[in-house]
Every structure is written in structure tokens, then in C-alpha cells.
Enzyme design. Structure first.
Site, PDB file in Angstrom:
ATOM      1  N   LYS A  75      30.214 -37.034  22.878  1.00  0.00           N
ATOM      2  CA  LYS A  75      31.418 -36.642  22.141  1.00  0.00           C
ATOM      3  C   LYS A  75      32.669 -37.350  22.657  1.00  0.00           C
ATOM      4  CE  LYS A  75      29.935 -32.086  20.481  1.00  0.00           C
ATOM      5  NZ  LYS A  75      30.152 -30.624  20.539  1.00  0.00           N
TER       6      LYS A  75
ATOM      7  N   ARG B 266      22.268 -29.110  23.889  1.00  0.00           N
ATOM      8  CA  ARG B 266      22.098 -29.742  22.580  1.00  0.00           C
ATOM      9  C   ARG B 266      22.474 -31.218  22.725  1.00  0.00           C
ATOM     10  NH1 ARG B 266      25.134 -30.975  17.961  1.00  0.00           N
ATOM     11  NH2 ARG B 266      24.023 -30.676  15.982  1.00  0.00           N
TER      12      ARG B 266
END
Length: 284
Positions: A231, A265
Site C-alpha cells: 500500500k 491479507r
């Protein structure tokens, strides 16, 4: 340390009568059926590619496959529920048939999509909006009696990064889940997983402040999912791209495990499992 945070955490979930053990940390692999997800390697263009990627994830040791047909990256285009279902259901049916033991998670904030995917063979619902974008979601979760991952987010994927503001981000996330958990339990939902929502409606500073204090979420006694994989909270600090952010992902995964994360995740299953193994060795 990590081992201490699991003592009072719910370790067994139930999906349609199928027990799901979480007595050790697990990896959730990301499978995107979208053409615009931020990391290209996570995308699967059609059933055959989805099958190939899922087989690889499972062989590498993923416990869950998280399937998304609606891109939730900041500023992503909105699509209809019909289009989301057209992308999603054929793949869910194919995966459920080909890999009957796989645990399929559906990344959606729409109750209708969630229900149809569960009926097509999925096992969990992963809702980035925790019911805020579809008032029918909580009742649907309670009706289906499947595990429900609810994430913290303000706004929508289209506007969530427009000046997010908090006085105390960790406290506000805690209070958010406190209310949501109570509402779900009142409706009869039993198996809840919480996701602090790193990268969603938060500045870089908010993300790291939340990670620093993430252990406060252990007081709920529920599994915590952490999602940092490649991210911008990594790339904007390291001044690199998503393709080069695996090392940064592993560092943040390590910190999250030490603070009580039960599920990572990720896009990179093998590396996440190596991270879990080494953290457990170091904290045994």
C-alpha cells in the site's frame, strides 16, 4: 508478545456449519477480478487465470482467498451491483467446484452481492464499510451465519482520502468497532473479524499512529486482520512503487503480528507465511 495476545481470542469460526480454526496466524490471499486494482499482479482476467492464481496461493499455504470484483483503491470508479456480480459469481462457482476445501472470502460492501456469493459457494464476507454503505448488510450477515470481516473506513472509496480527520485515530477506531460489534451481536451474528483499515480514510501519519496502538483492539477478544500489502503507506515513505514494496510489507506485517494480528491479507503468500513462522520462533 504475539503469543500472549491469542490467549483470550476466539479461535474457531463457523461458516454454514463448517468450522474454521484460527488457533494460529493465517494468511489471506488477494484475488482481484477488477481491471483497475492498484497492484497489477493481484488481478485475474477471467476464470482460468483466477483458477491458476488460486492454485498457487493454496499451494503456498494461504488459508483464505479474498475475492474482490469492486476496486476499493482511493478514487476508484464506482460500478453497479450487477456488474460486480457478473465479474464475481462465475469465478466463485468455479473456485468452489475446483477447490472445495478452500475458504473463499468475498470482498464487497453490498448485501445482495454478499448473499449471492455465499449461495454460490463462498464462506466469508469481507466488508470495507462495516455496513455503512448498505444498511441491509448486518441483517444479511446474521441471516447467513457466516464469518464477517468488518473494516474501519470513513466515507466511500471515491472520497475517503479527501482530508481525513481524527483527534485520536486509535481511540476512534476502537469506539467504532465497539458500536459495530454490539449491533451485530444484537442481530445474532456470531463470528466477527475486525480490520483496522490501514490505508482507508487515513493519512500516512494516521496509519502509523494506528499501527503503534493496534494492540488496544485485542480487548475485543476477536480475530484481527491486518492489510498493508504494497500500500501507499509503504511506498510514500520509502519513495518506491507497489512492485517494490514487498520488503516494507513484511516489516509492517511483523509489527502487526507482534501486536496481535491473526490474519495477514497479502498479495505475497509465501513471504507472509515465512514472516509468521519467524515471528513465532522469536516469541516462543
Amino acid at each position: 508478545m504475539a503469543k500472549d495476545t491469542f490467549l483470550n481470542r476466539k479461535a474457531t469460526l463457523n461458516s454454514k456449519g463448517k468450522p474454521i480454526e484460527l488457533n494460529a496466524q493465517a494468511v489471506m490471499a488477494i484475488l482481484n477480478l477488477t481491471p483497475d486494482s492498484f497492484y497489477g499482479e493481484s488481478r485475474a482476467a477471467g476464470i482460468e487465470e483466477a483458477l491458476r492464481k488460486t492454485e498457487t496461493f493454496l499451494n503456498e499455504g494461504a488459508k483464505f482467498i479474498d475475492i474482490g470484483a469492486y476496486s476499493s483503491r482511493p478514487g476508484a470508479a464506482d460500478i453497479s451491483a450487477d456488474e460486480e456480480l457478473q465479474r464475481l459469481i462465475p469465478v466463485v462457482e468455479a473456485l468452489a467446484k475446483t477447490f472445495p476445501e478452500a475458504l473463499l472470502s468475498i470482498d464487497t460492501f453490498r448485501a445482495r452481492v454478499a448473499k449471492e456469493a455465499i449461495l454460490a459457494g463462498a464462506h466469508l464476507i469481507n466488508d470495507i464499510a462495516a455496513g455503512n454503505l448498505d444498511e441491509a448488510m448486518f441483517a444479511t450477515v446474521a441471516e447467513l451465519q457466516v464469518p464477517y470481516i468488518m473494516m474501519h473506513m470513513k466515507g466511500t472509496p471515491q472520497n475517503m482520502q479527501q482530508n481525513p480527520n481524527y483527534e485520536n485515530v486509535a481511540l476512534e477506531v476502537f469506539q467504532y468497532f465497539d458500536k459495530k460489534i454490539a449491533a451485530l451481536k444484537q442481530l445474532g451474528a456470531k463470528d466477527i473479524i475486525i480490520d483496522p483499515g490501514f490505508g482507508f480514510a487515513k493519512t500516512i501519519e494516521h496509519n502509523y499512529e494506528l499501527l503503534q496502538q493496534m494492540q488496544i483492539l485485542n480487548s475485543f477478544g476477536l480475530p484481527i486482520l491486518a492489510g498493508f500489502s504494497r500500500k501507499s503507506m509503504i511506498t510514500k515513505v520509502l519513495h518506491n512503487k507497489a512492485a517494490d514494496a514487498l520488503n516494507g510489507t513484511t516489516v509492517l506485517n511483523t509489527i502487526a503480528l507482534l501486536k496481535g494480528a491473526a490474519i495477514l491479507r497479502v498479495h505475497d503468500v509465501k513471504e507472509a507465511l515465512e514472516c509468521i513462522k519467524l515471528v513465532n520462533m522469536a516469541t516462543a
